[in-house]
Design an enzyme around this catalytic site. Sequence first.
Site, PDB file in Angstrom:
ATOM      1  CD  GLU A   7     -10.125  -9.075   7.551  1.00  0.00           C
ATOM      2  OE1 GLU A   7      -9.911 -10.291   7.474  1.00  0.00           O
ATOM      3  OE2 GLU A   7      -9.439  -8.227   6.936  1.00  0.00           O
ATOM      4  CD  GLU A  18      -2.953  -9.464   7.431  1.00  0.00           C
ATOM      5  OE1 GLU A  18      -3.852 -10.244   7.076  1.00  0.00           O
ATOM      6  OE2 GLU A  18      -3.050  -8.221   7.309  1.00  0.00           O
TER       7      GLU A  18
END
Length: 867
Positions: free
Chosen positions: A470, A749
């Site tokens: 990502e 996260e």
Amino acid sequence: MVEVRGIRLDSNTLGPTNGLTATKRPVISWEIFGNEKNWYQGAYQIKIKYGAQTYSIYDVVNSDNNLFVEWPGRDLKSREVIAISIRVAPKSDVFSFSEWSEPAVAQVGILDNSWRAPFISMVGQPKDEDVSPEILFRRNFDLSANKIKSAKIYSTALGVYEIEVNGRKVGQDYLAPGWTSYDHRLLHQFYDITDLLTPHSNAIGARVGSGWYSGMLGFDGGARNIYGYQRAISIEIDVEYENGERAVILSDEAWKSNYGPIKDAQLYNGEVYDANDEFPGWSLPTFKDDSWSPIEIIQCSSKSIEPQAFGYICEINSLKPVDIFETPKKKLIVDFGQNAVGFPRINNAKAPKGHTITLRFAEVLENGELGTRPLRLAKATDQYTFKGDIDGETYAPRFTFHGARYCQIDNWYGEFNPTNIEFVVIGNLMETTGGFECSDRLLNRLHQNVVHSMRGNFLAIPMDCPQRDERLGWTGDIAIFCPTALYLCDCYSFLQSWLKDLKLEQKANGGAPAVVVPDIIHAFETFWNGKIAAIWQDASVIVPYELYRSSGNKHILQTQYESMVSWIDYIPKIEGKVRWDKIEAQLGDWLDPSAPPDNPLLALTDAYLVADAFLFKILTITSETAEILKLEKDAAYYAELASKCRSDFNDAYVSLSGKLTSNTQTAYALAICFGLYKNDDQICYAGNQLSELVRQSDYKISTGFAGTPFVTEALTITGHIEDAYKMILQKECPSWLYPVSVGATTIWERWDSMLPTGHINPGEMTSFNHYALGSIANWMHERMGGLKLKEPGWREFFLRPIPGSNISYCETFHKSPSGLIRSQWKIEASKFTYNVTVPLNSTAHVTLPDGTTHSVGSGVWSFTCSA
């Protein structure tokens, strides 16, 4: 006596690795140093030296302004060197000037898109499929025997590159030219190579890898060759001799190319290097390149090539092993003690010719083994094949980076020594401008984790994470973290560059910014393609406004205003209302801890309540921006829209008492902090209800991206400071200190990226280095430390700490555009002692815990009251 230092052009620190001057008429800022109390500037004078000319001295200006002063001289020219010196006088005696400052030297980049070096590529280079080998370019060139005064390289690439001159690497940076929206603009770098050249025979070489240009990007399989497939280098060498003569060497048909020893170099997968395929001395003039291939000149697809006006990607630190151990599966693991971003460096390793070692990276361990599942499809693996040098071999990847704390080493030859490996931490150079420390060890570690996550993810762009497949510039992350980032680091120019890409792509897309910038989502099928959502695209309004607030520079608002209003006008609204139309699912309070691991959309708070709250926020910002820019009609228009939005929000979500349709921490935090309530009674109700919700959850967090930056602030505003302290000091999951208590060294996260059982969260999307939830640091600075901005640019600020819980000591600092501000308090024997530092030409408004107030100018001050 005061002195001037820290001269900046367009918010950019000057220096060879801190970026180029990129405009013809840059604005000038400077810091004023001295021990004088209550010192304010009354006048300044600037002198500028253009190249070898004598200084041009400009008129004295009677002004207290030391920030973003208009350029007094002629337009700057591409490639020239300038020197700037400033002197100042106090307001009390405008004729009593300081000494002239030491000259600040700036290198002007290549302006007006006047790039003249062709882009050269390997003839017939195929599209990369599974692997991306490096390409080497080289040529010899002759210089005269005259003494060289200066020699400079201006360079860029389609791909990522390194340059060598006469066998030595040029510069100390990595992964140039970084990542921009390549279709719109490409950055160029500058290097001084005066000391690398010799009379007569010289050689230059360049290695080019795929990087962000043609390498794999994205998730769910991603895509390759998004911007193009022909990697290319473009180089201009400018030589000036002492006798005034000049020579220019460009990338052209005289160069040759070949594949190099890097057999594969990808950002996600890592690097494969075979030392047996090296070309010893390939960048020396004595090297024979008869067998190398010719090159072809290709067109650069970017619409412009601009100077890189912010810090280059450089080595920030080097981590040594803190532990080396064998896993239950007999794997050799090196623990570097800190989750970081960079690459390994193998030192003095010995093995037979052809022997290959493999290094694989991960952020965490699971069941005693390397925890690679969060990497998804990213291999995060480097391989090195030895050439059998009996004196030992050294290797470090050039064109990849990993987000990792642990390295698994397979097939090491002989006994492994801790000195054989280190982890090189990299990131864009940016000065540390903020810090925090208090009497609680875990809170200090939490703040360190915020800094580490920010530093690791501010690499080329503000990434979301540095480890998996990502590593994209998600707009939502920086929208909520931007105030914290600007306090901690001098990242103005870095984010300004990113905003340029946001604006350019937004305009090309017809008004909506992308959810990631640069936008590569369009290149593959995904839920996110064409997505529009509050918070994420609101970054187009929030980020420039926060840059203005932190710096006082109106230029960023002028530059981004079109982007701001284009987004607001684009937002689909309910007919007759100033609220989001429900045409598609909002992301809402993304990663609310109550949401299922595989569906972060299912948050407790109504996603449209969140969206409409942020709509009010960005309308308010835009109205204020228009007022700052003296656009009176626009200011009135967006103020009216904001007022209507507030009314519509209340009609849809708020009862007469102040109760919200979503009875959640996030809902009340947003309504309180954004000013959505109509009266004080409602605010009081909301504060009490938020406090009750926090207590019911045993002070555990129940907010995601949207609510996390605001929940403790909302408690503070409404008089529930002890609840705020209990929240931030909670150690059970979910909480800010839960990750710290189990050994986290960066921000996660998810609140439970690592479950209390010691297993990785089962969700597909799990990162252990994701700065967004670290936005709590802003509350630590402003409320615990007491340092809060009053006027844009920090010329005026508040010093009003709010002690709580059992915290007995707290210190925070921020290096403002005018100088260092420090706030330090301690409680001892029922006495509160407060020591503060105020920079010259600044004013602080001090409020002690007993309500006593003081307004002071520059100097070091001390205050006391009863605790």
